[in-house]
Write a protein that holds these residues in place. Structure first.
Motif, PDB file in Angstrom:
ATOM      1  N   UNK A 313      53.851  59.212 -33.136  1.00 56.07           N
ATOM      2  CA  UNK A 313      53.330  57.801 -33.692  1.00 56.07           C
ATOM      3  C   UNK A 313      53.060  56.998 -32.752  1.00 56.07           C
ATOM      4  N   UNK A 314      54.289  56.408 -31.884  1.00 53.42           N
ATOM      5  CA  UNK A 314      53.608  55.235 -31.182  1.00 53.42           C
ATOM      6  C   UNK A 314      52.732  55.486 -30.127  1.00 53.42           C
ATOM      7  N   UNK A 315      52.431  56.786 -29.541  1.00 50.79           N
ATOM      8  CA  UNK A 315      51.316  57.088 -28.828  1.00 50.79           C
ATOM      9  C   UNK A 315      50.133  56.884 -29.540  1.00 50.79           C
ATOM     10  N   UNK A 316      49.847  57.384 -30.703  1.00 54.98           N
ATOM     11  CA  UNK A 316      48.866  57.261 -31.589  1.00 54.98           C
ATOM     12  C   UNK A 316      48.550  55.786 -31.765  1.00 54.98           C
ATOM     13  N   UNK A 317      49.677  54.869 -32.139  1.00 57.30           N
ATOM     14  CA  UNK A 317      49.434  53.437 -32.306  1.00 57.30           C
ATOM     15  C   UNK A 317      48.924  53.083 -31.003  1.00 57.30           C
ATOM     16  N   UNK A 318      49.181  53.203 -29.893  1.00 54.77           N
ATOM     17  CA  UNK A 318      48.798  52.680 -28.565  1.00 54.77           C
ATOM     18  C   UNK A 318      47.383  53.226 -28.507  1.00 54.77           C
ATOM     19  N   UNK A 319      46.902  54.500 -28.738  1.00 53.44           N
ATOM     20  CA  UNK A 319      45.561  54.941 -28.730  1.00 53.44           C
ATOM     21  C   UNK A 319      44.662  54.194 -29.485  1.00 53.44           C
ATOM     22  N   UNK A 320      45.211  54.035 -30.736  1.00 53.44           N
ATOM     23  CA  UNK A 320      44.240  53.195 -31.863  1.00 53.44           C
ATOM     24  C   UNK A 320      43.625  51.936 -31.370  1.00 53.44           C
ATOM     25  N   UNK A 321      45.037  51.361 -30.641  1.00 57.45           N
ATOM     26  CA  UNK A 321      44.722  49.870 -30.249  1.00 57.45           C
ATOM     27  C   UNK A 321      43.672  49.795 -29.158  1.00 57.45           C
ATOM     28  N   UNK A 322      43.420  50.961 -28.400  1.00 50.07           N
ATOM     29  CA  UNK A 322      42.909  50.811 -27.092  1.00 50.07           C
ATOM     30  C   UNK A 322      41.390  51.366 -27.395  1.00 50.07           C
ATOM     31  N   UNK A 323      41.319  52.333 -28.101  1.00 49.92           N
ATOM     32  CA  UNK A 323      39.899  52.987 -28.194  1.00 49.92           C
ATOM     33  C   UNK A 323      39.401  52.813 -29.866  1.00 49.92           C
TER      34      UNK A 323
END
Length: 397
Positions: A313-323
Motif C-alpha cells: 500500500x505505501x509503495x502504491x501511494x508513492x507510485x501514484x504520487x510520482x507517476x
C-alpha cells in the motif's frame, strides 16, 4: 511533509538526465545475452557502472551475483532486487540491438530490469543522505529459479539483512509508462517433476511379449490432465504441464523406458500439496494397469509471490504520487508464471510490481523469440521505485 515527497521533482530531474545512458546499458545487455550463472560479462559491467559512481559492492553471491548498498546503516534497510540472466532462445526479432549470440536472447526483459536497478542506484546516490539504508540485489539465474536461492546460500542476508524487499518485472500486457499491481498472490508457486516409466522392450510386431512404456506414458499424460480439471476446485488456480517426452530409438521397437518432464503451478499451499499427491496416485494407477514401473521424482521449486499489503500500500501511494494515479493499474488476476523473487518474499515482508512494457504495434509476450519492450518502462520504474524506497524508509524509520 516527508523527505520522499519533497524529493519528487529531484527524482524526476535525475531520472530524465540518466535515462539515455540507462537505455544504452539495456541495449548493450540485449546484444550480449548470457545464460544462468554464466553472466560474467554482465556482472563485470554492473561492477564497472557501480565503480563509476563510487558505490560499494560485494560479489560472490550465487557465482555472478552481487550486492550494493547506500547509506550509513541507520534507519530501516530497504532492498530492491533485479535479475540479469537471458534465455536459450534464438531471437527472431530485428531491433537495431539484436542479440549477437545465436541461440541466446533477453526474451524476458532482464536487460531492462538491470538498467532499472542501476538507475535507482544512481538516483539514490545523487540524493545524498537517506533516511535509511538502500540495498540493491543484482541477481543471476532467475530463469532456472535457482539464482535467488544460490545468493541466499552464499550468505546474502548475513552480509546485509533487509527489513523489506521490493521486486518488479516488466509486463508487456500493459502500456509503457504504467505500473501494474495485484493485491495478493502476484506469481504462482512452481514445482518441477520427472517421471520415468520402465517397461520391457520388444519387437513392434510382438507387443504382447513386451511391456510398452510408450502406451503407459500416453495414458499417464492423459490422466495427469484430469487432476486440475476434475480434482482441483474450479476457483482454485492450478496448472499441470508436461513439457518433454523422451523414449524410443526405432519405429519398430518398443523401448524399455520413457521419461516425462513437467511442472505444476498453484497459488495456494494446500492445492500445491493436493496436486503432488494426485500425481503420485496417477503414477501408481498406471503402474498397476500396464504392469510397468512408474517412478516420479519431485524437485524443490519456489513458493508463490504474495504481496504484503502493509508494504504494497505505501509503495502504491508513492507510485501514484510520482507517476499519477491513472497510470497505476490494479490487475484483475495474478500470474500463473513463477518468480524466484519468492525466495526473498517468503523470508521478508515484500511487495512486487509489474512495470508496463507493451510496445505499440508489436504484440508479444515474455519468452517469445520476437520479444521486445517499450523502453519507457525504464524511467517509469526508476522514478517509482526510487520514490517507493524513500517512502518506506520514512514510514519504517
Amino acid at each position: 511533509m516527508s523527505q520522499a515527497t519533497n524529493l519528487v521533482s529531484e527524482i524526476d530531474a535525475i531520472t530524465a538526465e540518466i535515462t539515455e545512458d540507462l537505455i544504452r546499458i539495456r541495449r548493450w545487455m540485449h546484444e550480449n545475452p548470457e545464460l544462468a550463472f554464466e553472466e560474467v560479462k554482465t556482472s563485470a559491467m554492473i561492477k564497472d557502472e557501480l565503480d563509476k559512481i563510487g558505490i560499494s559492492w560485494t560479489g560472490g553471491f550465487g557465482k555472478t551475483g552481487l550486492c550494493a548498498t547506500i547509506g550509513d546503516g541507520s534507519g530501516p534497510v530497504i532492498a530492491l532486487r533485479g535479475d540479469f540472466d537471458a534465455l536459450p532462445i534464438h531471437e527472431t526479432g530485428t531491433p537495431e540491438y539484436v542479440s549477437k549470440t545465436p541461440g541466446k536472447m533477453h526474451a524476458c526483459g532482464h536487460d531492462a530490469h538491470t538498467a532499472i536497478l542501476l538507475g535507482v542506484v544512481r538516483v539514490l546516490a545523487r540524493l545524498g543522505s537517506l533516511p535509511g539504508k538502500a540495498m540493491f540485489i543484482f541477481q543471476p539465474a532467475e530463469e532456472g529459479l535457482g539464482g535467488a536461492r544460490a545468493m541466499l546460500e552464499d550468505g546474502l542476508f548475513e552480509h546485509c539483512d533487509p527489513d523489506i524487499v521490493l521486486g518488479y518485472h516488466n509486463w508487456p500486457l500493459i502500456p509503457g509508462g504504467t505500473i501494474g499491481w495485484h493485491p495478493a498472490t502476484a506469481f504462482a508457486s512452481t514445482d518441477p517433476f520427472d517421471i520415468e516409466i520402465t517397461g520391457k522392450s520388444g519387437h513392434g510386431a510382438h507387443p504382447h511379449l513386451a511391456k510398452d512404456p510408450i502406451v503407459a506414458s500416453a495414458a499417464l499424460v492423459s490422466g495427469l490432465q484430469t487432476i486440475v480439471s476434475r480434482q482441483v476446485a474450479p476457483l482454485s488456480a492450478a496448472v499441470l504441464s508436461i513439457g518433454k517426452i523422451e523414449g524410443g530409438t526405432a519405429r519398430n521397437q518398443i523401448p524399455d523406458t520413457v521419461r516425462l518432464e513437467g511442472t505444476t503451478r498453484s497459488q495456494d499451499s494446500a492445492v500445491r500439496a493436493q496436486v503432488r499427491a494426485a500425481i503420485e496416485a496417477q503414477c501408481a494407477g498406471i503402474a498397476a494397469q500396464f504392469g510397468v514401473e512408474v517412478s516420479p521424482v519431485f524437485h524443490t521449486g519456489v513458493p508463490p509471490v504474495v504481496n504484503n499489503r502493509e508494504i504494497l500500500d505505501p509503495v502504491l501511494d508513492a507510485t501514484r504520487q510520482i507517476i499519477g494515479a491513472e497510470k497505476v493499474i490494479e490487475l484483475p488476476q495474478g500470474s500463473m508464471g513463477s518468480e524466484d523473487f519468492a525466495e526473498f518474499s517468503s523470508r521478508k515482508p515484500a511487495a512486487h510490481l509489474r512495470i508496463g512494457s507493451q510496445l505499440e504495434h508489436h504484440k508479444t509476450m515474455l519468452h517469445r523469440s520476437d520479444f521486445d519492450l517499450d523502453e519507457a518502462c525504464i524511467p517509469t520504474a526508476v522514478r517509482s521505485l526510487s520514490h517507493a524506497m524513500l517512502s518506506l524508509m520514512d514510514q519504517q524509520g
